[in-house]
Design a protein around this motif. Structure first.
Motif, PDB file in Angstrom:
ATOM      1  N   MET A 195       7.802  13.036  -1.875  1.00  8.51           N
ATOM      2  CA  MET A 195       8.219  12.939  -3.286  1.00  8.51           C
ATOM      3  C   MET A 195       7.601  11.736  -3.995  1.00  8.51           C
ATOM      4  O   MET A 195       7.440  11.742  -5.217  1.00  8.51           O
ATOM      5  N   ASP A 196       7.258  10.688  -3.228  1.00 11.68           N
ATOM      6  CA  ASP A 196       6.636   9.500  -3.825  1.00 11.68           C
ATOM      7  C   ASP A 196       5.332   9.839  -4.549  1.00 11.68           C
ATOM      8  O   ASP A 196       4.980   9.176  -5.527  1.00 11.68           O
ATOM      9  N   VAL A 197       4.623  10.863  -4.057  1.00 15.05           N
ATOM     10  CA  VAL A 197       3.306  11.192  -4.638  1.00 15.05           C
ATOM     11  C   VAL A 197       3.450  11.699  -6.088  1.00 15.05           C
ATOM     12  O   VAL A 197       2.856  11.118  -7.003  1.00 15.05           O
ATOM     13  N   PRO A 198       4.262  12.753  -6.354  1.00 13.91           N
ATOM     14  CA  PRO A 198       4.406  13.161  -7.759  1.00 13.91           C
ATOM     15  C   PRO A 198       5.040  12.093  -8.648  1.00 13.91           C
ATOM     16  O   PRO A 198       4.663  11.989  -9.828  1.00 13.91           O
ATOM     17  N   ILE A 199       5.951  11.278  -8.101  1.00 15.41           N
ATOM     18  CA  ILE A 199       6.558  10.217  -8.929  1.00 15.41           C
ATOM     19  C   ILE A 199       5.491   9.189  -9.322  1.00 15.41           C
ATOM     20  O   ILE A 199       5.427   8.747 -10.475  1.00 15.41           O
ATOM     21  N   ALA A 200       4.608   8.850  -8.366  1.00 12.44           N
ATOM     22  CA  ALA A 200       3.524   7.904  -8.676  1.00 12.44           C
ATOM     23  C   ALA A 200       2.631   8.464  -9.770  1.00 12.44           C
ATOM     24  O   ALA A 200       2.226   7.753 -10.691  1.00 12.44           O
ATOM     25  N   MET A 201       2.353   9.768  -9.703  1.00 14.97           N
ATOM     26  CA  MET A 201       1.479  10.374 -10.708  1.00 14.97           C
ATOM     27  C   MET A 201       2.183  10.461 -12.066  1.00 14.97           C
ATOM     28  O   MET A 201       1.561  10.284 -13.104  1.00 14.97           O
ATOM     29  N   LEU A 202       3.485  10.728 -12.056  1.00 17.38           N
ATOM     30  CA  LEU A 202       4.252  10.769 -13.304  1.00 17.38           C
ATOM     31  C   LEU A 202       4.222   9.409 -13.995  1.00 17.38           C
ATOM     32  O   LEU A 202       3.986   9.314 -15.212  1.00 17.38           O
ATOM     33  N   LEU A 203       4.428   8.348 -13.200  1.00 18.73           N
ATOM     34  CA  LEU A 203       4.417   6.997 -13.768  1.00 18.73           C
ATOM     35  C   LEU A 203       3.034   6.640 -14.304  1.00 18.73           C
ATOM     36  O   LEU A 203       2.908   6.078 -15.391  1.00 18.73           O
ATOM     37  N   THR A 204       1.993   6.967 -13.527  1.00 19.12           N
ATOM     38  CA  THR A 204       0.626   6.668 -13.954  1.00 19.12           C
ATOM     39  C   THR A 204       0.314   7.396 -15.251  1.00 19.12           C
ATOM     40  O   THR A 204      -0.229   6.829 -16.194  1.00 19.12           O
ATOM     41  N   SER A 205       0.690   8.676 -15.288  1.00 17.09           N
ATOM     42  CA  SER A 205       0.408   9.498 -16.460  1.00 17.09           C
ATOM     43  C   SER A 205       1.096   8.964 -17.707  1.00 17.09           C
ATOM     44  O   SER A 205       0.471   8.773 -18.751  1.00 17.09           O
ATOM     45  N   SER A 206       2.395   8.672 -17.602  1.00 14.93           N
ATOM     46  CA  SER A 206       3.145   8.257 -18.785  1.00 14.93           C
ATOM     47  C   SER A 206       2.720   6.873 -19.259  1.00 14.93           C
ATOM     48  O   SER A 206       2.598   6.631 -20.463  1.00 14.93           O
TER      49      SER A 206
ATOM     50  N   ASP B 290     -12.539  11.516   8.158  1.00 15.41           N
ATOM     51  CA  ASP B 290     -11.456  12.325   7.596  1.00 15.41           C
ATOM     52  C   ASP B 290     -10.330  11.492   7.003  1.00 15.41           C
ATOM     53  O   ASP B 290      -9.880  11.745   5.892  1.00 15.41           O
ATOM     54  N   ARG B 291      -9.869  10.510   7.790  1.00 12.90           N
ATOM     55  CA  ARG B 291      -8.694   9.734   7.371  1.00 12.90           C
ATOM     56  C   ARG B 291      -9.000   8.840   6.189  1.00 12.90           C
ATOM     57  O   ARG B 291      -8.167   8.654   5.321  1.00 12.90           O
ATOM     58  N   LEU B 292     -10.226   8.283   6.181  1.00 12.81           N
ATOM     59  CA  LEU B 292     -10.625   7.435   5.059  1.00 12.81           C
ATOM     60  C   LEU B 292     -10.591   8.266   3.769  1.00 12.81           C
ATOM     61  O   LEU B 292     -10.116   7.807   2.719  1.00 12.81           O
ATOM     62  N   ILE B 293     -11.065   9.512   3.849  1.00 18.05           N
ATOM     63  CA  ILE B 293     -11.083  10.373   2.665  1.00 18.05           C
ATOM     64  C   ILE B 293      -9.662  10.709   2.224  1.00 18.05           C
ATOM     65  O   ILE B 293      -9.350  10.690   1.034  1.00 18.05           O
ATOM     66  N   VAL B 294      -8.770  10.974   3.198  1.00 17.98           N
ATOM     67  CA  VAL B 294      -7.370  11.270   2.859  1.00 17.98           C
ATOM     68  C   VAL B 294      -6.754  10.100   2.099  1.00 17.98           C
ATOM     69  O   VAL B 294      -6.034  10.285   1.112  1.00 17.98           O
ATOM     70  N   ILE B 295      -7.081   8.868   2.523  1.00 16.67           N
ATOM     71  CA  ILE B 295      -6.531   7.689   1.849  1.00 16.67           C
ATOM     72  C   ILE B 295      -7.173   7.498   0.475  1.00 16.67           C
ATOM     73  O   ILE B 295      -6.493   7.231  -0.511  1.00 16.67           O
ATOM     74  N   MET B 296      -8.506   7.690   0.392  1.00 18.87           N
ATOM     75  CA  MET B 296      -9.213   7.507  -0.885  1.00 18.87           C
ATOM     76  C   MET B 296      -8.776   8.533  -1.940  1.00 18.87           C
ATOM     77  O   MET B 296      -8.877   8.283  -3.145  1.00 18.87           O
TER      78      MET B 296
ATOM     79  N   LEU C 296      -3.555  16.413  -6.897  1.00 17.41           N
ATOM     80  CA  LEU C 296      -2.138  16.284  -6.499  1.00 17.41           C
ATOM     81  C   LEU C 296      -1.850  17.229  -5.336  1.00 17.41           C
ATOM     82  O   LEU C 296      -1.252  16.833  -4.329  1.00 17.41           O
ATOM     83  N   VAL C 297      -2.332  18.488  -5.469  1.00 17.34           N
ATOM     84  CA  VAL C 297      -2.133  19.477  -4.397  1.00 17.34           C
ATOM     85  C   VAL C 297      -2.808  19.009  -3.113  1.00 17.34           C
ATOM     86  O   VAL C 297      -2.227  19.087  -2.014  1.00 17.34           O
ATOM     87  N   LEU C 298      -4.023  18.467  -3.262  1.00 11.45           N
ATOM     88  CA  LEU C 298      -4.791  17.981  -2.107  1.00 11.45           C
ATOM     89  C   LEU C 298      -4.037  16.867  -1.380  1.00 11.45           C
ATOM     90  O   LEU C 298      -3.951  16.854  -0.148  1.00 11.45           O
ATOM     91  N   ASN C 299      -3.465  15.931  -2.162  1.00 10.18           N
ATOM     92  CA  ASN C 299      -2.701  14.828  -1.569  1.00 10.18           C
ATOM     93  C   ASN C 299      -1.468  15.341  -0.843  1.00 10.18           C
ATOM     94  O   ASN C 299      -1.173  14.910   0.270  1.00 10.18           O
ATOM     95  N   LEU C 300      -0.728  16.253  -1.503  1.00 11.75           N
ATOM     96  CA  LEU C 300       0.487  16.784  -0.885  1.00 11.75           C
ATOM     97  C   LEU C 300       0.137  17.572   0.370  1.00 11.75           C
ATOM     98  O   LEU C 300       0.814  17.469   1.391  1.00 11.75           O
ATOM     99  N   TYR C 301      -0.967  18.337   0.306  1.00 11.97           N
ATOM    100  CA  TYR C 301      -1.390  19.140   1.449  1.00 11.97           C
ATOM    101  C   TYR C 301      -1.771  18.246   2.631  1.00 11.97           C
ATOM    102  O   TYR C 301      -1.356  18.498   3.766  1.00 11.97           O
ATOM    103  N   SER C 302      -2.535  17.178   2.334  1.00 12.48           N
ATOM    104  CA  SER C 302      -2.920  16.241   3.397  1.00 12.48           C
ATOM    105  C   SER C 302      -1.683  15.640   4.044  1.00 12.48           C
ATOM    106  O   SER C 302      -1.591  15.543   5.271  1.00 12.48           O
ATOM    107  N   LEU C 303      -0.726  15.208   3.188  1.00 16.57           N
ATOM    108  CA  LEU C 303       0.500  14.605   3.708  1.00 16.57           C
ATOM    109  C   LEU C 303       1.262  15.588   4.592  1.00 16.57           C
ATOM    110  O   LEU C 303       1.745  15.225   5.658  1.00 16.57           O
TER     111      LEU C 303
END
Lengths: 163, 163
Positions: B84-95, A78-84, A144-151
């Motif tokens: 908040m770091d997650v969407p900022i990281a994605m914004l930077l990657t995207s741009s 589980d945790r490895l997938i959350v990080i990947m 993005l939603v998946l990452n935020l949800y996991s966090l």
């Protein structure tokens, strides 16, 4: 609670897998050609390095999505997938943005640089690219939603709960 | 242990802030012009929607980086910043990816689409864009590391430690 969490995660993964798979297939099958002054002009995804990167990234994300879906039944990884999920989300964001930037020039051109739009010449190609980018963009948002949800799930026990 | 974690995070944030600030400044100050047949041809970052998006994203990330750096002294908002770091990281990657895709066409052109490279005409502009993109790319990587580090720190107590 743990079961609800697992079902939501699996639904999100299925959604992301469908999006990345269709993004790959639609982009790979996109091509259109037109004859101008007896010279055949063919538009394919592999004419642009950004589109090639996009196809490779979506294919990697599809493969990863399939593996993650199967492995998510076993809680030991589980945790490895959350990080990947984090680098995969960034890979999808990066490739979709790059392809979108090139598609924007294809659609509107850039008069300052003297680049003419090409979508009038190869409309079928542009339609495919548009469809694929919508799928790719959706996949990036689902990740993005998946990452935020996991966090949020991981951080939840650490949040002080008011009685 | 908690102190080491805080110092590493603050160093990473300082690095990211420096990178996003210099990416913004170098891109905004980039312009070069050339006269062709009495017509003045000026290359500026705001000639391309992708470059405009890039400057806005890097500026947002700089502002966020500054606020996050100050707030990270208070542990009460720690978790909000981690999220908040997650969407900022994605914004930077995207741009950065979008700007890189356009810069690649500017450098090499695309013979299939009939887009000519422009870097021979406006070399100073291209140098600035290259410099800015290196800084932007570094910032995106620092944010990826920051995200992975936060996840590892948060997940660490959950990992089974072998005696």
């Amino acid at each position: 609670m743990a079961k609800t969490k697992r079902i939501i995660t699996i639904l999100l993964r299925l959604l992301a897998l469908g999006a990345t798979l269709s993004a790959t297939v639609v982009m790979v099958t996109s091509h259109d050609s037109r004859e101008v002054l007896n010279i055949k002009f063919t538009a394919k995804y592999n004419n642009s390095p950004s589109f090639k990167f996009y196809v490779i990234a979506e294919a990697i994300a599809s493969g990863y999505g399939l593996v993650a879906l199967f492995l998510s039944w076993k809680s030991s990884v589980d945790r490895l997938i959350v990080i990947m999920d984090v680098p995969i989300a960034m890979l999808l964001t990066s490739s979709t943005s790059a392809a979108l930037a090139v598609a924007e020039i294809g659609k509107k051109g850039n008069s300052h640089a003297g680049w003419l739009p090409i979508c009038d010449q190869v409309p079928k190609f542009c339609d495919h690219v548009t469809g694929s980018l919508i799928a790719g963009f959706s996949a990036a948002i689902v990740y993005l939603v998946l990452n935020l949800y996991s966090l949020l799930v991981v951080l939840a026990p650490l949040f002080p709960v008011k009685p």
